[in-house]
Design a protein around this motif. Structure first.
Motif, PDB file in Angstrom:
ATOM      1  N   PHE A  72       0.846  -1.193   0.000  1.00 51.66           N
ATOM      2  CA  PHE A  72       0.000   0.000   0.000  1.00 51.66           C
ATOM      3  C   PHE A  72       0.892   1.258   0.000  1.00 51.66           C
ATOM      4  CE2 PHE A  72      -2.109   3.344   2.498  1.00 51.66           C
ATOM      5  CZ  PHE A  72      -3.367   3.392   1.945  1.00 51.66           C
ATOM      6  N   PRO A  73       0.534   2.373  -0.636  1.00 54.33           N
ATOM      7  CA  PRO A  73      -0.654   2.575  -1.461  1.00 54.33           C
ATOM      8  C   PRO A  73      -0.494   2.159  -2.922  1.00 54.33           C
ATOM      9  CG  PRO A  73       0.438   4.679  -1.086  1.00 54.33           C
ATOM     10  CD  PRO A  73       1.216   3.637  -0.314  1.00 54.33           C
ATOM     11  N   GLY A  74       0.725   1.846  -3.386  1.00 52.05           N
ATOM     12  CA  GLY A  74       0.930   1.314  -4.742  1.00 52.05           C
ATOM     13  C   GLY A  74       0.213   2.122  -5.813  1.00 52.05           C
ATOM     14  N   PRO A  75      -0.582   1.450  -6.659  1.00 56.01           N
ATOM     15  CA  PRO A  75      -1.235   2.164  -7.756  1.00 56.01           C
ATOM     16  C   PRO A  75      -2.297   3.154  -7.281  1.00 56.01           C
ATOM     17  CG  PRO A  75      -1.704  -0.187  -7.886  1.00 56.01           C
ATOM     18  CD  PRO A  75      -0.888   0.017  -6.644  1.00 56.01           C
ATOM     19  N   VAL A  80      -4.651   8.116  -2.484  1.00 57.43           N
ATOM     20  CA  VAL A  80      -4.359   8.098  -1.041  1.00 57.43           C
ATOM     21  C   VAL A  80      -3.716   9.415  -0.606  1.00 57.43           C
ATOM     22  CG1 VAL A  80      -2.912   6.965   0.718  1.00 57.43           C
ATOM     23  CG2 VAL A  80      -4.258   5.581  -0.880  1.00 57.43           C
ATOM     24  N   GLU A  81      -2.823   9.923  -1.447  1.00 53.24           N
ATOM     25  CA  GLU A  81      -2.194  11.218  -1.139  1.00 53.24           C
ATOM     26  C   GLU A  81      -3.281  12.284  -1.004  1.00 53.24           C
ATOM     27  OE1 GLU A  81       0.456  12.671  -4.230  1.00 53.24           O
ATOM     28  OE2 GLU A  81       0.307  14.663  -3.349  1.00 53.24           O
ATOM     29  N   ASP A  82      -4.235  12.231  -1.904  1.00 54.79           N
ATOM     30  CA  ASP A  82      -5.304  13.219  -1.927  1.00 54.79           C
ATOM     31  C   ASP A  82      -6.264  13.052  -0.736  1.00 54.79           C
ATOM     32  OD1 ASP A  82      -6.704  15.240  -3.208  1.00 54.79           O
ATOM     33  OD2 ASP A  82      -8.118  13.810  -4.081  1.00 54.79           O
ATOM     34  N   LEU A  84      -6.000  10.836   2.146  1.00 57.87           N
ATOM     35  CA  LEU A  84      -5.443  10.655   3.493  1.00 57.87           C
ATOM     36  C   LEU A  84      -4.369  11.689   3.803  1.00 57.87           C
ATOM     37  CD1 LEU A  84      -4.756   6.819   4.054  1.00 57.87           C
ATOM     38  CD2 LEU A  84      -6.573   8.213   5.023  1.00 57.87           C
ATOM     39  N   GLY A  85      -3.536  11.954   2.808  1.00 55.25           N
ATOM     40  CA  GLY A  85      -2.402  12.863   3.013  1.00 55.25           C
ATOM     41  C   GLY A  85      -1.184  12.087   3.506  1.00 55.25           C
ATOM     42  N   ILE A  86      -0.013  12.648   3.253  1.00 55.25           N
ATOM     43  CA  ILE A  86       1.215  11.891   3.529  1.00 55.25           C
ATOM     44  C   ILE A  86       1.481  11.746   5.028  1.00 55.25           C
ATOM     45  CG2 ILE A  86       2.230  12.508   1.300  1.00 55.25           C
ATOM     46  CD1 ILE A  86       4.163  14.334   2.868  1.00 55.25           C
ATOM     47  N   GLU A  87       1.046  12.720   5.822  1.00 55.31           N
ATOM     48  CA  GLU A  87       1.258  12.652   7.270  1.00 55.31           C
ATOM     49  C   GLU A  87       0.563  11.408   7.839  1.00 55.31           C
ATOM     50  OE1 GLU A  87       2.975  15.157   9.204  1.00 55.31           O
ATOM     51  OE2 GLU A  87       2.707  13.731  10.863  1.00 55.31           O
ATOM     52  N   ARG A  88      -0.635  11.115   7.356  1.00 53.61           N
ATOM     53  CA  ARG A  88      -1.361   9.952   7.885  1.00 53.61           C
ATOM     54  C   ARG A  88      -0.766   8.650   7.374  1.00 53.61           C
ATOM     55  NH1 ARG A  88      -7.420  11.910   7.204  1.00 53.61           N
ATOM     56  NH2 ARG A  88      -8.090  10.026   8.291  1.00 53.61           N
ATOM     57  N   VAL A  89      -0.206   8.702   6.187  1.00 52.30           N
ATOM     58  CA  VAL A  89       0.478   7.496   5.694  1.00 52.30           C
ATOM     59  C   VAL A  89       1.718   7.252   6.556  1.00 52.30           C
ATOM     60  CG1 VAL A  89       1.706   6.464   3.729  1.00 52.30           C
ATOM     61  CG2 VAL A  89      -0.452   7.691   3.351  1.00 52.30           C
ATOM     62  N   TRP A  90       2.405   8.344   6.935  1.00 48.67           N
ATOM     63  CA  TRP A  90       3.542   8.194   7.844  1.00 48.67           C
ATOM     64  C   TRP A  90       3.083   7.612   9.185  1.00 48.67           C
ATOM     65  CZ3 TRP A  90       7.775   7.008   9.886  1.00 48.67           C
ATOM     66  CH2 TRP A  90       8.121   7.431  11.179  1.00 48.67           C
ATOM     67  N   PHE A 180       7.424  16.640  -4.595  1.00 53.92           N
ATOM     68  CA  PHE A 180       5.958  16.583  -4.615  1.00 53.92           C
ATOM     69  C   PHE A 180       5.541  15.263  -3.974  1.00 53.92           C
ATOM     70  CE2 PHE A 180       4.876  13.341  -7.820  1.00 53.92           C
ATOM     71  CZ  PHE A 180       6.122  13.088  -8.354  1.00 53.92           C
ATOM     72  N   GLY A 181       4.236  15.082  -3.854  1.00 52.84           N
ATOM     73  CA  GLY A 181       3.687  13.800  -3.404  1.00 52.84           C
ATOM     74  C   GLY A 181       4.324  13.309  -2.107  1.00 52.84           C
ATOM     75  N   PHE A 182       4.771  12.076  -2.122  1.00 56.72           N
ATOM     76  CA  PHE A 182       5.296  11.428  -0.921  1.00 56.72           C
ATOM     77  C   PHE A 182       6.780  11.724  -0.670  1.00 56.72           C
ATOM     78  CE2 PHE A 182       1.540   8.960  -2.061  1.00 56.72           C
ATOM     79  CZ  PHE A 182       0.906   8.831  -0.832  1.00 56.72           C
ATOM     80  N   ASP A 183       7.360  12.621  -1.443  1.00 53.47           N
ATOM     81  CA  ASP A 183       8.798  12.911  -1.294  1.00 53.47           C
ATOM     82  C   ASP A 183       9.232  13.192   0.153  1.00 53.47           C
ATOM     83  OD1 ASP A 183       9.382  12.454  -3.919  1.00 53.47           O
ATOM     84  OD2 ASP A 183       9.512  14.547  -4.507  1.00 53.47           O
TER      85      ASP A 183
END
Ligand code: IMP
Length: 221
Positions: A72-75, A80-82, A84-90, A180-183
């Motif tokens: 996850f989040p793969g394709p 997911v970025e949009d 959940l946002g990257i902070e929540r993925v972290w 950008f994105g998950f950088d």
């Protein structure tokens, strides 16, 4: 000439750095299939774009895969970025013991002809370490429901050649203002991608690696 199907002009500039041929942008909104691996999405896109243009085309699909989260989040990275946002993925990853991940990019090429000399549709070149980790993740990314045949699209499908670029790293708390994105949550060699300048990132990035493989093969075609 190669037509790169993308809405992002930055990708054209990046591709042009690798290819001797002129690269042209085609802003064609091909229908994206729902699939849990990047290769299937890119392969279907390339076929649809070739059927639309009748010209040689490349389509790319990329994303972040987190090992402890089953790829996850793969394709679904953009979604997911949009949402959940990257902070929540972290935060999700922080709870895990192992925090390795990878950015992956798959470039799919289609020109309506076959690739008899290269029956393996996915080129997994790169360093041994990258290959080992890349293949682990690729295995995670391919649940049993997704077969190579689905990527290949069945016997009657127009052939597509796939080039995969992988950059392994660690998921970390967000750092850096660039990219950008998950950088900001992806660390490679002590720096997050958001802490690198564009040249530094391009030199190691998944897209750069996939483009380099494509360019090498395309020069012989
Ligand atoms: P695309 O394939 O370029 O549309 O990227 C899909 C999504 O994957 C992006 O919206 C990002 O969420 C993520 N992604 C892909 N490549 C990168 C990268 O180099 N840095 C950060 N995020 C990326």
């Amino acid at each position: 000439m190669v037509t790169f199907v993308t809405t992002n002009p930055g990708k054209i500039h990046e591709a042009q750095e690798y290819l001797d041929e002129p690269v042209e942008q085609l802003d064609f909104d091909y229908p994206e299939v729902q699939a849990d691996n990047l290769a299937t999405v890119a392969a279907h896109g390339a076929r649809a774009a070739y059927e639309h243009t009748g010209e040689p085309v490349i389509v790319d699909d990329s994303g972040l895969t987190i090992e402890a989260l089953g790829g996850f989040p793969g394709p679904y990275s953009s979604y997911v970025e949009d949402k959940l946002g990257i902070e929540r993925v972290w935060k999700l990853t922080e709870a895990e013991e192992k925090r390795s991940g990878a950015f992956r990019a798959v470039i799919a090429y289609c020109d309506g002809e076959g690739f008899a000399a290269t029956p393996e549709p996915v080129d997994r070149g790169g360093s041994e370490d990258d290959q080992r980790r890349g293949q682990d993740l690729a295995a995670d990314e391919r649940p049993s429901a997704t077969t190579d045949e689905q990527v290949a699209g069945g016997e009657d499908a127009i052939p597509v050649k796939l080039f995969e670029g992988v950059v392994p790293g660690e998921i970390v708390a967000p750092r850096g203002d660039g990219g950008f994105g998950f950088d900001p949550i992806f660390e490679y060699d002590g720096k997050t991608f958001a802490e690198m300048d564009t040249d530094e990132k391009n030199a190691v990035s998944h897209r750069g690696r996939a483009l380099a493989k494509f360019a090498e093969w395309y020069a012989t075609r």
